[in-house]
Design a protein around this motif. Structure first.
Motif, PDB file in Angstrom:
ATOM      1  N   VAL A 208     -11.476 -40.823  32.194  1.00 38.36           N
ATOM      2  CA  VAL A 208     -10.543 -39.743  31.874  1.00 38.36           C
ATOM      3  C   VAL A 208      -9.116 -40.168  32.201  1.00 38.36           C
ATOM      4  CG1 VAL A 208      -9.893 -37.365  32.405  1.00 38.36           C
ATOM      5  CG2 VAL A 208     -12.298 -37.974  32.205  1.00 38.36           C
ATOM      6  N   ILE A 209      -8.935 -40.924  33.284  1.00 37.47           N
ATOM      7  CA  ILE A 209      -7.600 -41.381  33.669  1.00 37.47           C
ATOM      8  C   ILE A 209      -6.998 -42.242  32.564  1.00 37.47           C
ATOM      9  CG2 ILE A 209      -6.294 -42.705  35.368  1.00 37.47           C
ATOM     10  CD1 ILE A 209      -8.462 -42.028  37.400  1.00 37.47           C
TER      11      ILE A 209
ATOM     12  N   PHE B 174      -7.005 -56.770  39.495  1.00 34.90           N
ATOM     13  CA  PHE B 174      -7.103 -55.965  38.280  1.00 34.90           C
ATOM     14  C   PHE B 174      -8.501 -56.008  37.673  1.00 34.90           C
ATOM     15  CE2 PHE B 174      -2.496 -56.714  38.396  1.00 34.90           C
ATOM     16  CZ  PHE B 174      -2.056 -55.417  38.269  1.00 34.90           C
ATOM     17  N   ARG B 175      -9.316 -56.932  38.133  1.00 32.95           N
ATOM     18  CA  ARG B 175     -10.693 -56.982  37.639  1.00 32.95           C
ATOM     19  C   ARG B 175     -11.469 -55.736  38.078  1.00 32.95           C
ATOM     20  NH1 ARG B 175     -13.596 -61.258  35.443  1.00 32.95           N
ATOM     21  NH2 ARG B 175     -15.856 -61.004  35.587  1.00 32.95           N
ATOM     22  N   LEU B 176     -10.957 -55.030  39.066  1.00 31.40           N
ATOM     23  CA  LEU B 176     -11.587 -53.777  39.487  1.00 31.40           C
ATOM     24  C   LEU B 176     -11.596 -52.749  38.366  1.00 31.40           C
ATOM     25  CD1 LEU B 176     -10.193 -53.341  43.106  1.00 31.40           C
ATOM     26  CD2 LEU B 176     -12.582 -53.662  42.467  1.00 31.40           C
ATOM     27  N   PHE B 177     -10.701 -52.916  37.378  1.00 34.67           N
ATOM     28  CA  PHE B 177     -10.699 -51.981  36.268  1.00 34.67           C
ATOM     29  C   PHE B 177     -11.997 -52.058  35.471  1.00 34.67           C
ATOM     30  CE2 PHE B 177      -6.070 -52.037  36.902  1.00 34.67           C
ATOM     31  CZ  PHE B 177      -5.830 -50.674  36.851  1.00 34.67           C
ATOM     32  N   ARG B 178     -12.757 -53.128  35.614  1.00 36.82           N
ATOM     33  CA  ARG B 178     -14.042 -53.209  34.925  1.00 36.82           C
ATOM     34  C   ARG B 178     -15.009 -52.163  35.463  1.00 36.82           C
ATOM     35  NH1 ARG B 178     -15.240 -56.382  31.133  1.00 36.82           N
ATOM     36  NH2 ARG B 178     -14.065 -58.264  30.660  1.00 36.82           N
ATOM     37  N   ILE B 179     -14.868 -51.803  36.736  1.00 41.20           N
ATOM     38  CA  ILE B 179     -15.725 -50.754  37.293  1.00 41.20           C
ATOM     39  C   ILE B 179     -15.444 -49.438  36.604  1.00 41.20           C
ATOM     40  CG2 ILE B 179     -16.350 -49.556  39.433  1.00 41.20           C
ATOM     41  CD1 ILE B 179     -15.497 -52.002  40.978  1.00 41.20           C
ATOM     42  N   ASN B 180     -14.214 -49.276  36.101  1.00 42.37           N
ATOM     43  CA  ASN B 180     -13.846 -48.044  35.417  1.00 42.37           C
ATOM     44  C   ASN B 180     -14.746 -47.778  34.214  1.00 42.37           C
ATOM     45  OD1 ASN B 180     -12.073 -45.791  34.879  1.00 42.37           O
ATOM     46  ND2 ASN B 180     -11.293 -46.981  33.163  1.00 42.37           N
ATOM     47  N   ALA B 181     -15.269 -48.832  33.593  1.00 42.83           N
ATOM     48  CA  ALA B 181     -16.094 -48.656  32.399  1.00 42.83           C
ATOM     49  C   ALA B 181     -17.466 -48.084  32.714  1.00 42.83           C
ATOM     50  CB  ALA B 181     -16.260 -50.004  31.677  1.00 42.83           C
ATOM     51  N   TYR B 182     -17.890 -48.101  33.969  1.00 40.56           N
ATOM     52  CA  TYR B 182     -19.223 -47.634  34.316  1.00 40.56           C
ATOM     53  C   TYR B 182     -19.266 -46.133  34.571  1.00 40.56           C
ATOM     54  CZ  TYR B 182     -20.332 -52.563  34.990  1.00 40.56           C
ATOM     55  OH  TYR B 182     -20.513 -53.890  34.803  1.00 40.56           O
TER      56      TYR B 182
ATOM     57  N   ARG C  66     -10.839 -29.763  26.936  1.00 40.34           N
ATOM     58  CA  ARG C  66     -11.505 -30.229  25.712  1.00 40.34           C
ATOM     59  C   ARG C  66     -12.978 -30.516  25.963  1.00 40.34           C
ATOM     60  NH1 ARG C  66     -12.798 -34.952  23.125  1.00 40.34           N
ATOM     61  NH2 ARG C  66     -12.165 -36.165  24.944  1.00 40.34           N
ATOM     62  N   LEU C  67     -13.270 -31.187  27.082  1.00 39.80           N
ATOM     63  CA  LEU C  67     -14.658 -31.477  27.412  1.00 39.80           C
ATOM     64  C   LEU C  67     -15.448 -30.195  27.653  1.00 39.80           C
ATOM     65  CD1 LEU C  67     -14.168 -34.511  29.835  1.00 39.80           C
ATOM     66  CD2 LEU C  67     -14.903 -34.567  27.449  1.00 39.80           C
ATOM     67  N   LYS C  68     -14.795 -29.197  28.257  1.00 40.97           N
ATOM     68  CA  LYS C  68     -15.465 -27.928  28.504  1.00 40.97           C
ATOM     69  C   LYS C  68     -15.769 -27.222  27.193  1.00 40.97           C
ATOM     70  CE  LYS C  68     -15.018 -23.572  31.019  1.00 40.97           C
ATOM     71  NZ  LYS C  68     -14.133 -22.737  31.892  1.00 40.97           N
ATOM     72  N   ARG C  69     -14.793 -27.254  26.256  1.00 41.16           N
ATOM     73  CA  ARG C  69     -15.025 -26.615  24.959  1.00 41.16           C
ATOM     74  C   ARG C  69     -16.136 -27.301  24.197  1.00 41.16           C
ATOM     75  NH1 ARG C  69      -9.331 -26.608  24.837  1.00 41.16           N
ATOM     76  NH2 ARG C  69      -9.360 -28.412  23.442  1.00 41.16           N
ATOM     77  N   ILE C  70     -16.193 -28.627  24.295  1.00 40.92           N
ATOM     78  CA  ILE C  70     -17.278 -29.355  23.624  1.00 40.92           C
ATOM     79  C   ILE C  70     -18.619 -28.917  24.167  1.00 40.92           C
ATOM     80  CG2 ILE C  70     -18.328 -31.634  23.332  1.00 40.92           C
ATOM     81  CD1 ILE C  70     -15.511 -32.784  23.219  1.00 40.92           C
ATOM     82  N   GLY C  71     -18.713 -28.783  25.506  1.00 38.75           N
ATOM     83  CA  GLY C  71     -19.972 -28.339  26.107  1.00 38.75           C
ATOM     84  C   GLY C  71     -20.329 -26.925  25.715  1.00 38.75           C
TER      85      GLY C  71
ATOM     86  N   ALA D 255      -0.725 -32.162  33.061  1.00 42.64           N
ATOM     87  CA  ALA D 255      -1.056 -31.421  31.846  1.00 42.64           C
ATOM     88  C   ALA D 255      -2.101 -32.168  31.021  1.00 42.64           C
ATOM     89  CB  ALA D 255       0.202 -31.189  31.017  1.00 42.64           C
ATOM     90  N   GLY D 256      -2.014 -33.502  31.013  1.00 36.33           N
ATOM     91  CA  GLY D 256      -3.017 -34.279  30.288  1.00 36.33           C
ATOM     92  C   GLY D 256      -4.406 -34.119  30.871  1.00 36.33           C
ATOM     93  N   PHE D 257      -4.516 -34.083  32.205  1.00 39.06           N
ATOM     94  CA  PHE D 257      -5.808 -33.864  32.847  1.00 39.06           C
ATOM     95  C   PHE D 257      -6.365 -32.490  32.494  1.00 39.06           C
ATOM     96  CE2 PHE D 257      -4.907 -37.437  35.744  1.00 39.06           C
ATOM     97  CZ  PHE D 257      -6.161 -38.017  35.765  1.00 39.06           C
TER      98      PHE D 257
END
Length: 402
Positions: free
Chosen positions: A151-152, A137-145, A254-259, A246-248
């Motif tokens: 997004v997940i 589960f320490r692999l989840f730290r890579i998620n922060a980079y 939302r990210l597209k609208r922000i851009g 649907a969440g994705f």
């Protein structure tokens, strides 16, 4: 060493072990080494399951595991030591406790504690060895980079109520299916469906569309009920899948609208490096008297990113990012840009001696990547880029619209 210096170094240590900036070589190096250690430890754990790898490289694999686990332990101690900066709004004991009970803190702690526990409790060596799997589960730290991986997490957190509701419905169906199948199959297969909960495994494999086939109905009513549950399971599995999908879509929309809205606002940014001779050097931002609608967005100093405040003193070598709102008008100012060649009549001529219209104005001269404010005594040289305002036609000149 006084307390202020100690706290300064402690905060610097926190900046080092947290997600660092690409502009800081030390922070980037620690982040890279942390990620490399996680992947290396996982690779050693996988390789150690192969008998030929264990016989051939057993001592090397054990050494790599010791080193990586020792790094996990040191990293955990450093994070506990700097927890007050991770949660600055609470006291230091409270900050340490919040880190210890957080998901990251639990994973960091279980990354190394099961490895050392058999030294103190040899009888539980097998159980502790199983707990080492939590290290993955320490692999989840890579998620922060990576923002794309974040997004997940955002989708799951944002849709947690809907996901919990769908899981609750599936659990209810599993229990009710198990009860119904027990009633239908108990007399025909008493050794298989021994009680109400013996059909939980059958219900899970059927509702989740796995269908192992180790437990199955033999009566006619049981088979009919099994078909019904199989059809129902297809729809039940589709519910959480549809929620996540649907969440994705919502997140990326939302990210597209922000851009898109960011482009419509049309905010412009420029980067300026201060020199020791600049008037802003050694002055507070509050004393600069910047025009309205112009802000200093961020300051880069010694590979660190600073959030500017009114009492921030600018220093030589600072790189400032200045933002300004676009000016809305109907009349655009068009400038022309021309690079002087050897045969250009302006080459080696002073600006005051140029044969240009009175309505033409030289705005600036760029020479060797330096901006020069034009004056009458400035001599133009070959290779100079001249930016001017003029209504006359000029061959080989590029138009600049302001």
């Amino acid at each position: 060493m006084n307390n202020s210096v100690w706290e300064k170094r402690r905060k610097r240590l926190f900046e080092l072990i947290e997600i660092g900036s690409n502009y800081n070589a030390w922070c980037w190096g620690y982040d890279f080494f942390n990620t490399f250690t996680i992947i290396l430890n996982l690779a050693v754990s996988i390789m150690y399951t192969f008998d030929n790898m264990e016989l051939k490289y057993g001592p090397l694999l054990l050494t790599l595991e010791r080193l990586t686990v020792a790094f996990f332990a040191i990293d955990f101690v450093l994070r506990v030591f700097t927890a007050k900066y991770l949660y600055p709004d609470v006291s230091e004991p409270r900050a340490i406790w919040k880190y210890l009970i957080s998901f990251s803190g639990i994973v960091d702690m279980l990354s190394f504690i099961p490895y050392y526990m058999p030294f103190f409790f040899p009888a539980g060596a097998v159980a502790f060895r199983m707990l080492r799997i939590i290290r993955i589960f320490r692999l989840f730290r890579i998620n922060a980079y990576y923002d794309s991986l974040n997004v997940i997490t955002e989708v799951i957190v944002g849709k947690k109520q809907q996901l919990m509701s769908s899981v609750f419905i599936i659990l209810i169906l599993m229990i009710s299916s198990s009860l119904c199948m027990y009633s239908l199959e108990n007399k025909a297969q008493p050794e298989v469906f021994t009680n109400a909960f013996s059909g939980i495994w059958w219900a899970a494999s059927t509702l989740l569309t796995v269908g192992y086939g180790d437990i199955y109905p033999v009566t006619t009513m049981g088979k009919i009920f099994g078909i019904f549950i199989a059809f129902l399971g297809v729809g039940m599995v589709a519910i959480p899948t549809g929620i996540i999908s649907a969440g994705f879509v919502d997140q990326y929309s939302r990210l597209k609208r922000i851009g898109e809205y960011g482009q419509e606002e049309d905010v412009h940014f420029i980067r300026i490096r201060l020199d020791k001779h600049d008037d802003w050097t050694n002055h507070r931002i509050a004393d600069l008297h910047l025009p309205q609608r112009i802000i200093i967005a961020v300051i880069q100093r010694d590979h660190r990113i600073l959030v500017p405040k009114g009492d921030t003193v600018l220093k030589a070598g600072d790189v400032m990012v200045i933002g300004a709102e676009s000016f809305q008008d109907k009349d655009h100012i068009k400038l022309k840009e021309i690079t002087l060649q050897q045969r250009n009549p302006w080459t080696n001529q002073k600006i005051r001696d140029l044969d240009i219209s009175r309505h033409s104005i030289i705005v600036l001269v760029k020479r060797n990547k330096k901006i020069i404010i034009p004056s009458g005594n400035l001599t133009l040289l070959e290779g100079d880029t001249v930016v001017l305002y003029t209504q006359t036609y000029m061959a080989n000149a590029d138009d600049l619209e302001i």
